[in-house]
Design an enzyme around this catalytic site. Sequence first.
Site, PDB file in Angstrom:
ATOM      1  N   ASN A  23      -8.961  -3.891  10.883  1.00 49.55           N
ATOM      2  CA  ASN A  23      -9.441  -2.420  10.463  1.00 49.55           C
ATOM      3  C   ASN A  23     -10.755  -2.387  10.035  1.00 49.55           C
ATOM      4  O   ASN A  23     -11.053  -1.019   9.701  1.00 49.55           O
ATOM      5  CB  ASN A  23      -8.540  -2.456   9.028  1.00 49.55           C
ATOM      6  CG  ASN A  23      -7.027  -2.317   9.317  1.00 49.55           C
ATOM      7  OD1 ASN A  23      -6.646  -2.353  10.539  1.00 49.55           O
ATOM      8  ND2 ASN A  23      -6.117  -2.287   8.082  1.00 49.55           N
ATOM      9  N   ARG A  92      -3.319   5.546  15.259  1.00 47.90           N
ATOM     10  CA  ARG A  92      -3.838   6.385  14.266  1.00 47.90           C
ATOM     11  C   ARG A  92      -5.474   6.304  13.847  1.00 47.90           C
ATOM     12  O   ARG A  92      -6.114   7.497  14.039  1.00 47.90           O
ATOM     13  CB  ARG A  92      -3.272   6.100  12.922  1.00 47.90           C
ATOM     14  CG  ARG A  92      -3.195   7.037  11.956  1.00 47.90           C
ATOM     15  CD  ARG A  92      -2.293   6.740  10.602  1.00 47.90           C
ATOM     16  NE  ARG A  92      -2.995   7.478   9.477  1.00 47.90           N
ATOM     17  CZ  ARG A  92      -2.595   8.535   9.249  1.00 47.90           C
ATOM     18  NH1 ARG A  92      -1.869   9.350   9.935  1.00 47.90           N
ATOM     19  NH2 ARG A  92      -3.114   9.188   8.186  1.00 47.90           N
ATOM     20  N   CYS A 116       1.771   2.777  13.876  1.00 48.54           N
ATOM     21  CA  CYS A 116       3.044   2.040  13.154  1.00 48.54           C
ATOM     22  C   CYS A 116       3.921   3.215  12.692  1.00 48.54           C
ATOM     23  O   CYS A 116       3.530   4.139  11.919  1.00 48.54           O
ATOM     24  CB  CYS A 116       2.581   1.170  12.090  1.00 48.54           C
ATOM     25  SG  CYS A 116       1.748  -0.237  12.731  1.00 48.54           S
ATOM     26  N   ARG A 121       2.674   9.715   8.213  1.00 47.72           N
ATOM     27  CA  ARG A 121       1.153   9.414   8.112  1.00 47.72           C
ATOM     28  C   ARG A 121       0.259  10.817   8.321  1.00 47.72           C
ATOM     29  O   ARG A 121      -0.159  10.722   9.510  1.00 47.72           O
ATOM     30  CB  ARG A 121       0.811   8.346   8.706  1.00 47.72           C
ATOM     31  CG  ARG A 121       1.424   7.039   8.294  1.00 47.72           C
ATOM     32  CD  ARG A 121       1.082   5.902   8.969  1.00 47.72           C
ATOM     33  NE  ARG A 121      -0.013   5.501   8.761  1.00 47.72           N
ATOM     34  CZ  ARG A 121      -0.537   4.226   9.322  1.00 47.72           C
ATOM     35  NH1 ARG A 121       0.298   4.034  10.355  1.00 47.72           N
ATOM     36  NH2 ARG A 121      -1.483   3.664   9.050  1.00 47.72           N
ATOM     37  N   PRO A 122       0.314  11.678   7.509  1.00 48.68           N
ATOM     38  CA  PRO A 122      -0.412  13.050   7.651  1.00 48.68           C
ATOM     39  C   PRO A 122      -1.869  12.868   7.996  1.00 48.68           C
ATOM     40  O   PRO A 122      -2.227  11.789   7.592  1.00 48.68           O
ATOM     41  CB  PRO A 122       0.052  13.837   6.498  1.00 48.68           C
ATOM     42  CG  PRO A 122       0.175  13.218   5.545  1.00 48.68           C
ATOM     43  CD  PRO A 122       0.869  11.806   5.953  1.00 48.68           C
ATOM     44  N   VAL A 123      -2.485  13.835   8.489  1.00 45.66           N
ATOM     45  CA  VAL A 123      -4.163  13.561   8.568  1.00 45.66           C
ATOM     46  C   VAL A 123      -4.595  14.950   7.671  1.00 45.66           C
ATOM     47  O   VAL A 123      -5.644  15.284   8.040  1.00 45.66           O
ATOM     48  CB  VAL A 123      -4.443  13.704  10.060  1.00 45.66           C
ATOM     49  CG1 VAL A 123      -4.329  12.214  10.832  1.00 45.66           C
ATOM     50  CG2 VAL A 123      -3.789  14.872  10.588  1.00 45.66           C
ATOM     51  N   ASP A 124      -3.882  15.402   6.922  1.00 48.37           N
ATOM     52  CA  ASP A 124      -4.362  16.606   6.175  1.00 48.37           C
ATOM     53  C   ASP A 124      -5.546  16.493   5.372  1.00 48.37           C
ATOM     54  O   ASP A 124      -6.599  17.241   5.458  1.00 48.37           O
ATOM     55  CB  ASP A 124      -3.362  17.125   4.980  1.00 48.37           C
ATOM     56  CG  ASP A 124      -2.871  16.086   4.191  1.00 48.37           C
ATOM     57  OD1 ASP A 124      -2.908  14.891   4.700  1.00 48.37           O
ATOM     58  OD2 ASP A 124      -2.599  16.274   2.956  1.00 48.37           O
ATOM     59  N   ASP A 303      -0.245  -3.891   3.419  1.00 48.88           N
ATOM     60  CA  ASP A 303       0.099  -4.534   4.943  1.00 48.88           C
ATOM     61  C   ASP A 303       0.760  -6.033   4.723  1.00 48.88           C
ATOM     62  O   ASP A 303       1.121  -6.587   5.585  1.00 48.88           O
ATOM     63  CB  ASP A 303      -1.233  -4.602   5.637  1.00 48.88           C
ATOM     64  CG  ASP A 303      -1.508  -3.532   6.137  1.00 48.88           C
ATOM     65  OD1 ASP A 303      -0.861  -2.113   6.127  1.00 48.88           O
ATOM     66  OD2 ASP A 303      -2.848  -3.264   6.638  1.00 48.88           O
ATOM     67  N   ARG A 395      -0.877  -6.165  18.482  1.00 49.05           N
ATOM     68  CA  ARG A 395      -1.690  -4.885  18.175  1.00 49.05           C
ATOM     69  C   ARG A 395      -2.524  -5.649  17.039  1.00 49.05           C
ATOM     70  O   ARG A 395      -3.936  -5.066  16.834  1.00 49.05           O
ATOM     71  CB  ARG A 395      -1.041  -3.686  17.740  1.00 49.05           C
ATOM     72  CG  ARG A 395      -0.345  -2.970  18.546  1.00 49.05           C
ATOM     73  CD  ARG A 395       0.332  -1.790  18.018  1.00 49.05           C
ATOM     74  NE  ARG A 395      -0.561  -1.007  17.062  1.00 49.05           N
ATOM     75  CZ  ARG A 395      -0.206   0.068  16.537  1.00 49.05           C
ATOM     76  NH1 ARG A 395       0.931   0.219  16.346  1.00 49.05           N
ATOM     77  NH2 ARG A 395      -1.200   0.616  15.732  1.00 49.05           N
TER      78      ARG A 395
HETATM   79  C1  UD1 Z   1      -5.261   2.026   6.825  1.00 47.19           C
HETATM   80  C2  UD1 Z   1      -5.116   0.775   7.633  1.00 47.19           C
HETATM   81  C3  UD1 Z   1      -3.757   0.391   7.351  1.00 47.19           C
HETATM   82  C4  UD1 Z   1      -3.258   0.354   6.032  1.00 47.19           C
HETATM   83  C5  UD1 Z   1      -3.621   1.684   5.147  1.00 47.19           C
HETATM   84  C6  UD1 Z   1      -3.511   1.461   3.736  1.00 47.19           C
HETATM   85  C7  UD1 Z   1      -6.709   0.746   9.435  1.00 47.19           C
HETATM   86  C8  UD1 Z   1      -6.760   1.144  10.995  1.00 47.19           C
HETATM   87  N1  UD1 Z   1      -5.294   0.994   9.154  1.00 47.19           N
HETATM   88  O1  UD1 Z   1      -4.300   2.928   7.569  1.00 47.19           O
HETATM   89  O2  UD1 Z   1      -3.532  -0.964   8.005  1.00 47.19           O
HETATM   90  O3  UD1 Z   1      -1.922  -0.080   5.760  1.00 47.19           O
HETATM   91  O4  UD1 Z   1      -4.962   1.881   5.505  1.00 47.19           O
HETATM   92  O5  UD1 Z   1      -4.248   0.436   3.246  1.00 47.19           O
HETATM   93  O6  UD1 Z   1      -7.443   0.822   8.692  1.00 47.19           O
HETATM   94  N2  UD1 Z   1      -2.328  10.037   3.771  1.00 47.19           N
HETATM   95  C9  UD1 Z   1      -2.141  11.403   3.572  1.00 47.19           C
HETATM   96  N3  UD1 Z   1      -2.889  12.482   4.068  1.00 47.19           N
HETATM   97  C10 UD1 Z   1      -4.087  11.926   5.087  1.00 47.19           C
HETATM   98  C11 UD1 Z   1      -4.219  10.643   5.150  1.00 47.19           C
HETATM   99  C12 UD1 Z   1      -3.305   9.742   4.592  1.00 47.19           C
HETATM  100  O7  UD1 Z   1      -1.336  11.830   2.875  1.00 47.19           O
HETATM  101  O8  UD1 Z   1      -4.698  12.710   5.549  1.00 47.19           O
HETATM  102  C13 UD1 Z   1      -1.278   9.025   3.007  1.00 47.19           C
HETATM  103  C14 UD1 Z   1      -0.719   8.437   4.130  1.00 47.19           C
HETATM  104  O9  UD1 Z   1       0.484   9.284   4.426  1.00 47.19           O
HETATM  105  C15 UD1 Z   1      -0.293   7.139   3.306  1.00 47.19           C
HETATM  106  C16 UD1 Z   1      -1.612   7.061   2.512  1.00 47.19           C
HETATM  107  O10 UD1 Z   1      -2.189   8.193   2.409  1.00 47.19           O
HETATM  108  O11 UD1 Z   1       0.793   7.246   2.382  1.00 47.19           O
HETATM  109  C17 UD1 Z   1      -2.616   5.922   2.779  1.00 47.19           C
HETATM  110  O12 UD1 Z   1      -2.994   6.356   4.070  1.00 47.19           O
HETATM  111  P1  UD1 Z   1      -4.413   5.793   4.496  1.00 47.19           P
HETATM  112  O13 UD1 Z   1      -5.224   4.961   3.456  1.00 47.19           O
HETATM  113  O14 UD1 Z   1      -5.107   6.760   5.379  1.00 47.19           O
HETATM  114  O15 UD1 Z   1      -4.094   4.631   5.661  1.00 47.19           O
HETATM  115  P2  UD1 Z   1      -4.653   4.542   7.341  1.00 47.19           P
HETATM  116  O16 UD1 Z   1      -6.127   4.885   7.077  1.00 47.19           O
HETATM  117  O17 UD1 Z   1      -3.704   5.245   8.216  1.00 47.19           O
END
Ligand code: UD1
Length: 415
Positions: A23, A92, A116, A121-124, A303, A395
């Site tokens: 990560n 992602r 995964c 897992r939105p990107v908002d 994780d 992965r």
């Molecule tokens: C990263 C890690 C992943 C880990 C996660 C939480 C990497 C490559 N992956 O994933 O292994 O499980 O952190 O520690 O580093 N969310 C929103 N809007 C957004 C972004 C996120 O609502 O724009 C929510 C997600 O749906 C989720 C939460 O925030 O419920 C955490 O997501 P995030 O911290 O962004 O995880 P990742 O970066 O995808």
Amino acid sequence: MDHLLIRGGRRLEGQVAIDGAKNAALPMCVAPLLTDEPVRLHRIPHLRDVDTILSTISSLGKEVRHDGNTVEISCGGALKSEAEARYVEQMRASFLILGPLVARLGHAVVPLPGGCTIGRRPVDLHLEGLCAMGARIEEFPDHVVVKAEQLHGARISFPYPSVGATEHLLMTAALIRGETRITNPSREPEIGDLINLLRKMGAHIVVGKMSIRINGSEHLHGAEHTIIPDRLEAGTYLLAGAITGGEVQVMGVEPGHLRSVIEVLRRVGMSITESSETIRLLGEQRAEPGHVVTAPYPGFPTDLQPLLVALLCLGRGESLVEERVFESRFAYVHSLNCMGGRIRVIGRKAVVTGVNMLVGAKVPALDIRAGGALILAGLAAEGETVIYHPEHIDRGYASIEEKLALIGAQIERGK
Ligand code: UD1
């Protein structure tokens, strides 16, 4: 069909060398988009996700050269602004290319990301941050088109400390005009490591108690950096020692990054000693029941939640594990129950009633860490466990069967 075959019931004993953090490696493979000069990254793990991000970067025009665990990413020609879906859909972290491309080129077209299957897992937060920096965003069902004459610094406050959004906006802010302040950022060690690389590239970043301040630069340069050890891989092998009643030492780690994991393992009865770069676990007894809640760092990592549930399955009593990061990360529970586990999922909580033994079964790895949980269960189970879709495990875990075999596991890959 590709699978891993495990003959369970063997006590694991020995040392495991830990690789660089996946990560941390993923965003760091994106950071070179911010410069034309070469960036050399050491201790890059050999993983499918790393291959995917490197393919993404080279499809955008970067030249990628491997030498063992070192990767050099340099300018291979003109940077392209359009990313190919076949890479971004797989993972992602590929979405992190969007902001850096817009900062460099003023526009980008990027598919919406995959990854995964552990819930929505939105990107908002990523897009709102870019919007605050002056980007115009058009969202389509499967991709986004983002344009900006010139991005500028902004004040961004996250309602939730997203790891990916923090990394994305940090990288973007490093190369745009003005100051950006990110309030309530993620504080994972991998963010700190990315900040260290960006600073070496010339970025001005100040980390405060509640926020991160980035003073954008017009130009970033090349750098050389060694990636931090993978705390999640280390946690996996410690848990493998715990579930088999073994004695496992993880080598080349930063124990400070595993504080919450060490604390939970001690609470459920494991004996742990640590030195500056190693952690040793002695699993002399079945796990005691516990109540564990996942949370952003420094809390217990989501994780490792599936792997902890596997351990508690063979515990002495009733445990409660609450998942507070992702809304659906218990899909693997069905497989553990097929192996004799007694787990009930109620919303975001899993009630785990300890059983005396698990039995081998044929089960699918649904994602990286779910696969890790099934490996742990298979190592402790009676008889043979066959885990399908090992590509999900690949992965995130480098040479997992070799590393486990070295400490006494009977595990092999088959077709
Ligand atoms: C990263 C890690 C992943 C880990 C996660 C939480 C990497 C490559 N992956 O994933 O292994 O499980 O952190 O520690 O580093 N969310 C929103 N809007 C957004 C972004 C996120 O609502 O724009 C929510 C997600 O749906 C989720 C939460 O925030 O419920 C955490 O997501 P995030 O911290 O962004 O995880 P990742 O970066 O995808």
